[in-house]
Structures are given as C-alpha cells and as structure tokens.
Design a protein around this motif. Sequence first.
Motif, PDB file in Angstrom:
ATOM      1  N   ALA A  34      -0.311  19.713  63.567  1.00 30.40           N
ATOM      2  CA  ALA A  34      -0.581  20.696  62.675  1.00 30.40           C
ATOM      3  C   ALA A  34       0.678  21.911  62.634  1.00 30.40           C
ATOM      4  CB  ALA A  34      -1.771  21.216  62.382  1.00 30.40           C
ATOM      5  N   LEU A  35       0.879  22.139  63.769  1.00 22.60           N
ATOM      6  CA  LEU A  35       1.768  23.363  64.063  1.00 22.60           C
ATOM      7  C   LEU A  35       3.246  22.705  63.932  1.00 22.60           C
ATOM      8  CD1 LEU A  35       2.345  26.314  64.626  1.00 22.60           C
ATOM      9  CD2 LEU A  35       2.075  25.592  67.170  1.00 22.60           C
ATOM     10  N   THR A  36       3.416  21.743  64.661  1.00 28.34           N
ATOM     11  CA  THR A  36       4.786  21.219  65.019  1.00 28.34           C
ATOM     12  C   THR A  36       5.491  20.263  63.673  1.00 28.34           C
ATOM     13  OG1 THR A  36       4.183  19.248  66.019  1.00 28.34           O
ATOM     14  CG2 THR A  36       4.671  21.331  67.524  1.00 28.34           C
ATOM     15  N   GLY A  37       4.501  19.427  63.157  1.00 29.34           N
ATOM     16  CA  GLY A  37       4.859  18.474  62.103  1.00 29.34           C
ATOM     17  C   GLY A  37       5.607  17.421  62.699  1.00 29.34           C
ATOM     18  N   ASP A  38       5.595  17.420  64.033  1.00 28.47           N
ATOM     19  CA  ASP A  38       6.331  16.226  64.667  1.00 28.47           C
ATOM     20  C   ASP A  38       5.271  15.406  65.605  1.00 28.47           C
ATOM     21  OD1 ASP A  38       7.704  14.596  66.623  1.00 28.47           O
ATOM     22  OD2 ASP A  38       9.544  15.793  66.306  1.00 28.47           O
ATOM     23  N   VAL A 105       3.938   8.765  50.572  1.00 24.06           N
ATOM     24  CA  VAL A 105       4.525   9.766  49.833  1.00 24.06           C
ATOM     25  C   VAL A 105       4.122  11.131  49.629  1.00 24.06           C
ATOM     26  CG1 VAL A 105       5.618  10.043  47.496  1.00 24.06           C
ATOM     27  CG2 VAL A 105       5.866   7.821  48.263  1.00 24.06           C
ATOM     28  N   ASP A 106       2.649  10.983  49.421  1.00 22.79           N
ATOM     29  CA  ASP A 106       2.116  12.228  49.163  1.00 22.79           C
ATOM     30  C   ASP A 106       2.142  13.103  50.586  1.00 22.79           C
ATOM     31  OD1 ASP A 106       1.193  11.612  46.809  1.00 22.79           O
ATOM     32  OD2 ASP A 106      -0.735  10.456  47.290  1.00 22.79           O
ATOM     33  N   ARG A 107       1.980  12.325  51.813  1.00 22.44           N
ATOM     34  CA  ARG A 107       2.094  12.962  53.000  1.00 22.44           C
ATOM     35  C   ARG A 107       3.234  13.518  53.257  1.00 22.44           C
ATOM     36  NH1 ARG A 107      -1.492  13.154  57.223  1.00 22.44           N
ATOM     37  NH2 ARG A 107      -0.568  13.563  59.264  1.00 22.44           N
ATOM     38  N   VAL A 108       4.388  12.927  52.793  1.00 19.50           N
ATOM     39  CA  VAL A 108       5.671  13.398  52.885  1.00 19.50           C
ATOM     40  C   VAL A 108       5.885  14.754  52.004  1.00 19.50           C
ATOM     41  CG1 VAL A 108       8.361  13.295  52.119  1.00 19.50           C
ATOM     42  CG2 VAL A 108       7.039  11.362  53.396  1.00 19.50           C
ATOM     43  N   ALA A 109       5.469  14.687  50.996  1.00 14.35           N
ATOM     44  CA  ALA A 109       5.396  15.803  49.971  1.00 14.35           C
ATOM     45  C   ALA A 109       4.407  17.040  50.570  1.00 14.35           C
ATOM     46  CB  ALA A 109       4.865  15.661  48.678  1.00 14.35           C
ATOM     47  N   ALA A 113       6.285  20.654  51.833  1.00 12.62           N
ATOM     48  CA  ALA A 113       5.576  21.843  51.094  1.00 12.62           C
ATOM     49  C   ALA A 113       5.480  22.882  52.137  1.00 12.62           C
ATOM     50  CB  ALA A 113       4.532  21.469  50.171  1.00 12.62           C
ATOM     51  N   MET A 114       4.540  22.218  53.195  1.00 11.67           N
ATOM     52  CA  MET A 114       4.312  23.142  54.197  1.00 11.67           C
ATOM     53  C   MET A 114       5.211  23.566  55.137  1.00 11.67           C
ATOM     54  SD  MET A 114       0.808  20.931  55.916  1.00 11.67           S
ATOM     55  CE  MET A 114       0.517  22.297  57.181  1.00 11.67           C
ATOM     56  N   LYS A 115       6.534  22.895  55.376  1.00  8.02           N
ATOM     57  CA  LYS A 115       7.397  23.588  55.993  1.00  8.02           C
ATOM     58  C   LYS A 115       8.164  24.869  55.323  1.00  8.02           C
ATOM     59  CE  LYS A 115       9.082  19.364  58.417  1.00  8.02           C
ATOM     60  NZ  LYS A 115      10.142  18.415  58.359  1.00  8.02           N
ATOM     61  N   GLY A 126      -2.303  23.988  58.720  1.00 11.06           N
ATOM     62  CA  GLY A 126      -2.353  22.768  59.468  1.00 11.06           C
ATOM     63  C   GLY A 126      -3.540  22.545  60.536  1.00 11.06           C
ATOM     64  N   LEU A 127      -4.208  23.466  60.955  1.00 14.14           N
ATOM     65  CA  LEU A 127      -5.082  23.395  62.019  1.00 14.14           C
ATOM     66  C   LEU A 127      -6.368  23.302  61.157  1.00 14.14           C
ATOM     67  CD1 LEU A 127      -4.414  26.126  64.370  1.00 14.14           C
ATOM     68  CD2 LEU A 127      -4.064  23.800  65.008  1.00 14.14           C
ATOM     69  N   PHE A 128      -6.447  23.867  59.922  1.00 12.21           N
ATOM     70  CA  PHE A 128      -7.692  23.557  59.055  1.00 12.21           C
ATOM     71  C   PHE A 128      -7.752  22.111  58.482  1.00 12.21           C
ATOM     72  CE2 PHE A 128     -10.488  24.149  55.562  1.00 12.21           C
ATOM     73  CZ  PHE A 128     -11.571  24.445  56.290  1.00 12.21           C
ATOM     74  N   TYR A 129      -6.457  21.634  57.736  1.00  8.49           N
ATOM     75  CA  TYR A 129      -6.601  20.466  57.247  1.00  8.49           C
ATOM     76  C   TYR A 129      -6.254  19.328  57.927  1.00  8.49           C
ATOM     77  CZ  TYR A 129      -7.509  22.953  52.985  1.00  8.49           C
ATOM     78  OH  TYR A 129      -8.231  24.011  52.057  1.00  8.49           O
ATOM     79  N   LEU A 130      -5.169  19.356  58.777  1.00 11.87           N
ATOM     80  CA  LEU A 130      -4.553  18.275  59.637  1.00 11.87           C
ATOM     81  C   LEU A 130      -5.590  18.124  60.819  1.00 11.87           C
ATOM     82  CD1 LEU A 130      -0.943  18.967  58.745  1.00 11.87           C
ATOM     83  CD2 LEU A 130      -2.448  17.291  57.695  1.00 11.87           C
TER      84      LEU A 130
END
Length: 171
Positions: A34-38, A105-109, A113-115, A126-130
Amino acid sequence: MSPVHTGSAAVGSEAAIAELYKGCYRRLVRSAYALTGDLEEAQDVVQEIFAKAVAAPRKVLAADDPEAWLRTSALNLARTRHRRRAWLDRFLRRSRPDPAGAPNVDRVALLAAMKQLSPVLREAVGLFYLADLSIDEISAALGAPVGTVKARLSRGRTALADILSVKEDDK
C-alpha cells in the motif's frame, strides 16, 4: 558465523517468530505494498524485517503487539528505502522501470491516481483500502492520532475522486 542455539528459550523464540511469519506475512506485505505500490519491494521489505526479527527475536516478542511492531518497522524501512531511491534517482537522473505484467485496468488507474496523492494521503488510503487495516491500526502504524488518520482518509478519497473523475471525463 551465527551462534548455535541449544537452549529451549532460543528454540521457543524461533518457533514464535516462525508462527508470527505464518500468521502475518501476507498482511505485512499488503501494508508495505500500500505504501510502495511495488509488490517485489513490499516483499523485500517484509523479508528484511523478518530477517532482523530472527536475529533479535526478544525485541519483537517483547512488544505488546508483535505484528504491529513488525508493521511499523516494515513501513519505516519502506519509507527509508524510498527516500534513498529518490535521492539516487535524482542523483543519477534516471527513472525506475515500470513493473512487468498486465494488471487489471481499474487497478492501474487507481494506482496511477494514488501516485498523484501526497505521501501522507497515499499511506493512509493505501493502508485502509489495500492493506485492510482499521483506522486504529493505521494510527498505530503511522504514529498519528486517529483524528489525523480520518482526516487524511477523507482528503485522500476526495482527491482520488477528483483525479479519477477527470480521467473519466477525458475519455
């Protein structure tokens, strides 16, 4: 060369860390992701934290909530790595390659957006939703008051709605 543990306390500590690993590894990876996106970075961070836990199990096991201690350590390590990487990227004037694969596609969007969010908003959202952490867990992990976490979530949701609605309007 590492010391050989023959005492029952050492064996008990190793077993406790192993159980902790089995029980919370995936949740910790989701939090770090959630924090890194990787995903690979998140897995590396959590593995490094567990390597430290195996080396010094008393420190982890003495905590009131060992999983929260590990999560906080993982998030701190992820932040440190991010700062170092950003500095190195600026220094070398290079960009990191995008992760391979073709996610939904939705996850990519959503991730794109989160970036665009500030780091503090991205962490909370990220911590709440992911990572599916509660507001209280996020508060403990980030060392921020519950009210601050709620405010960051609210601002993050509003910002994401604006970002994603602009992208929809562009289609």
